[in-house]
Design an enzyme around this catalytic site. Structure first.
Site, PDB file in Angstrom:
ATOM      1  N   ASN A   1       0.836  -1.199   0.000  1.00  0.00           N
ATOM      2  CA  ASN A   1       0.000   0.000   0.000  1.00  0.00           C
ATOM      3  C   ASN A   1       0.868   1.244   0.000  1.00  0.00           C
ATOM      4  OD1 ASN A   1      -0.322   1.900   2.569  1.00  0.00           O
ATOM      5  ND2 ASN A   1       0.319  -0.141   3.266  1.00  0.00           N
ATOM      6  N   ALA A   2       0.320   2.271  -0.626  1.00  0.00           N
ATOM      7  CA  ALA A   2       0.898   3.615  -0.490  1.00  0.00           C
ATOM      8  C   ALA A   2      -0.285   4.562  -0.395  1.00  0.00           C
ATOM      9  CB  ALA A   2       1.790   3.954  -1.669  1.00  0.00           C
ATOM     10  N   MET A   3      -1.031   4.407   0.709  1.00  0.00           N
ATOM     11  CA  MET A   3      -2.220   5.243   0.910  1.00  0.00           C
ATOM     12  C   MET A   3      -1.813   6.717   0.975  1.00  0.00           C
ATOM     13  SD  MET A   3      -4.480   2.876   1.118  1.00  0.00           S
ATOM     14  CE  MET A   3      -5.921   3.763   1.655  1.00  0.00           C
TER      15      MET A   3
ATOM     16  N   LEU B   1      -1.076   8.454   3.909  1.00  0.00           N
ATOM     17  CA  LEU B   1      -1.565   9.106   5.119  1.00  0.00           C
ATOM     18  C   LEU B   1      -2.866   9.896   4.930  1.00  0.00           C
ATOM     19  CD1 LEU B   1       1.833  10.319   6.583  1.00  0.00           C
ATOM     20  CD2 LEU B   1       0.164   9.008   7.873  1.00  0.00           C
TER      21      LEU B   1
ATOM     22  N   ASN C   1       3.724   7.204  14.955  1.00  0.00           N
ATOM     23  CA  ASN C   1       4.100   6.545  13.703  1.00  0.00           C
ATOM     24  C   ASN C   1       5.452   7.102  13.253  1.00  0.00           C
ATOM     25  OD1 ASN C   1       4.470   5.602  11.133  1.00  0.00           O
ATOM     26  ND2 ASN C   1       2.356   5.926  10.488  1.00  0.00           N
TER      27      ASN C   1
ATOM     28  N   CYS D   1       6.158   4.985   8.707  1.00  0.00           N
ATOM     29  CA  CYS D   1       5.543   4.855   7.384  1.00  0.00           C
ATOM     30  C   CYS D   1       6.664   4.889   6.339  1.00  0.00           C
ATOM     31  CB  CYS D   1       4.548   5.984   7.135  1.00  0.00           C
ATOM     32  SG  CYS D   1       3.870   5.907   5.462  1.00  0.00           S
TER      33      CYS D   1
ATOM     34  N   GLY E   1       2.080  -9.407   9.464  1.00  0.00           N
ATOM     35  CA  GLY E   1       1.756 -10.692   8.845  1.00  0.00           C
ATOM     36  C   GLY E   1       1.082 -11.705   9.746  1.00  0.00           C
TER      37      GLY E   1
ATOM     38  N   GLY F   1      -3.797  -6.645  11.131  1.00  0.00           N
ATOM     39  CA  GLY F   1      -4.319  -5.695  10.149  1.00  0.00           C
ATOM     40  C   GLY F   1      -4.675  -6.374   8.848  1.00  0.00           C
TER      41      GLY F   1
END
Ligand code: RRO
Length: 304
Positions: free
Chosen positions: A70-72, A74, A126, A129, A243, A264
Site C-alpha cells: 500500500n501507499a495510501m 496518510l 508513527n 511509514c 503478517g 491488520g
C-alpha cells in the site's frame, strides 16, 4: 472472559493480546463495534496528523501473492475533525490508541495533546511509514530524531506513548533503545516493509507513488526477527505486528518477546472473525501446554 489471556501494557488493561493494527478500518468508529465483538482487545486508529491530507491518487494498493503493498499516503481528516470519531470510539469497551504522525516534534506533540484531550487512552507514534516524505520512517530511522520526538510528546501528554518502529533500517534494536531512553512506554514492531510492484505489460510501477509498504505473511519472519532483537535490548513491552494471520503466528511473536500483537492485513483476507480465531487459538495453546497465563510465555524462545 478468560483470565489466562488478560494482560496489562503500560497500565492499559487488555482482555487478550490481539489488538487492531493501525491503518485498517481505524478512520471511523462505525465498523469497530464488530471488530471488538470478534475479540479485538484494543483499537489503534489510522495515523492522524495536525492537518487534513487527501493521500495519494489511485492505485494505492496492490495485491501480491504473499501480501499487500500500500501507499495510501496518510489520508486522514486531521485531528480537529477526527476528534468526533474518537468520542464515538470511546463508547467501545476497549482502550482506544490514537496513532499520530507529524513533520516535526512539535507537530507530533500538538496532535497527541488534542487526541488525549478527546479521550485517547494512549498514543502510538508513527515513526515508520515507509513511503511518505519528511515523516514516518524518513525521520524514524534516525535514533536521535526519534528520541527527540518521543521526549517532546512525553513532556506534553500523560497517557502512555507507544512507538511504532520501521524495519527499513540496519539496526532496529538501536532505535528501540533510543526511544526507550527517551521515555517510550511500549514499542510496536513493525510497520510495513518498503516495496514495489511493476506491471509487466505496461512496464510501469503499479502504485501511483511507485513505492509502498508490504504487509501480510511475507513480512512475518522479518517482524519476528525484529521483535526478538528488540527484546534482547529493552525492558518496556513490545507489541508485535506484521503478517499475523492465525494463532500460531501470534504465539510465535509472543515467544519472540511480544506481550501483545496487532492484526491488520489478515482482516482483508480472512474477515473480521480472524480475531475470534486467534484469541481462541492462543487460549487452547495455553491450556494444552498447561500455562496459566499468556504472560508466562512472553520471550520464552530466548531461554532455548
Ligand atoms: O498511509 C499510509 O500510506 C501508510 C502508513 Br501512515 C503507514 O504507517 N504504513 C503504511 O504501510 N502505509
Amino acid at each position: 472472559m478468560n483470565k489466562s489471556l488478560n494482560l496489562e501494557i503500560a497500565g492499559l488493561k487488555l482482555q487478550n493480546p490481539a489488538m487492531l493494527a493501525s491503518g485498517v478500518l481505524g478512520l471511523s468508529a462505525a465498523p469497530l463495534e464488530r471488530i471488538v465483538e470478534s475479540g479485538a482487545s484494543a483499537i489503534i486508529t489510522k495515523s492522524i496528523g495536525l492537518n487534513p491530507r487527501i493521500g495519494n491518487t489511485n492505485p494505492t494498493v496492490v495485491q501480491t501473492e504473499c501480501g499487500l503493498i500500500n501507499a495510501m499516503g496518510l489520508p486522514n481528516p486531521g485531528i480537529d475533525v477526527f476528534i468526533s470519531e474518537i468520542y464515538e470510539m470511546k463508547k467501545l469497551e476497549v482502550p482506544i490508541i490514537v496513532s499520530v504522525y507529524g513533520f516535526s516534534p512539535t507537530e507530533f506533540a500538538e496532535t497527541a495533546v488534542k487526541a488525549v484531550k478527546a479521550g485517547a487512552d494512549a498514543i502510538e507514534l508513527n515513526l515508520s511509514c515507509p513511503h511518505v516524505e519528511k515523516t514516518g520512517a524518513e525521520i524514524g530511522y534516525n535514533p536521535k530524531l526519534a528520541a527527540k520526538i518521543v521526549q517532546k510528546v512525553k513532556e506534553d501528554v500523560e497517557t502512555p506513548v507507544f512507538v511504532k518502529l520501521t524495519p527499513n533500517t540496519a539496526d532496529i534494536a538501536e532505535l528501540a533503545v533510543a526511544v526507550e531512553k527517551a521515555g517510550a512506554d511500549a514499542i510496536t514492531a513493525i510497520n510495513t516493509v518498503r516495496a514495489m510492484a511493476i506491471d509487466v505489460e505496461t512496464a510501469k510501477p503499479i502504485l501511483s507513488n511507485r513505492f509502498g509498504g508490504l504487509s501480510g505473511p511475507a513480512i512475518k519472519p522479518i517482524a519476528v526477527r525484529c521483535v526478538y532483537e528488540i527484546y534482547q535490548k529493552v525492558r518496556i513491552p513490545i507489541i508485535g505486528c506484521g503478517g499475523i494471520t492465525n494463532w500460531r503466528d501470534a504465539v510465535e511473536f509472543i515467544l519472540a518477546g511480544a506481550s501483545a500483537v496487532q492484526i491488520g492485513t489478515a482482516i482483508a483476507f480472512k474477515g473480521i472473525q480472524v480475531f475470534t480465531q486467534i484469541v481462541e487459538g492462543i487460549k487452547e495453546y495455553l491450556e494444552k501446554k498447561r500455562f496459566r497465563s499468556v504472560i508466562q510465555i512472553v520471550g520464552m524462545a530466548h531461554k532455548n
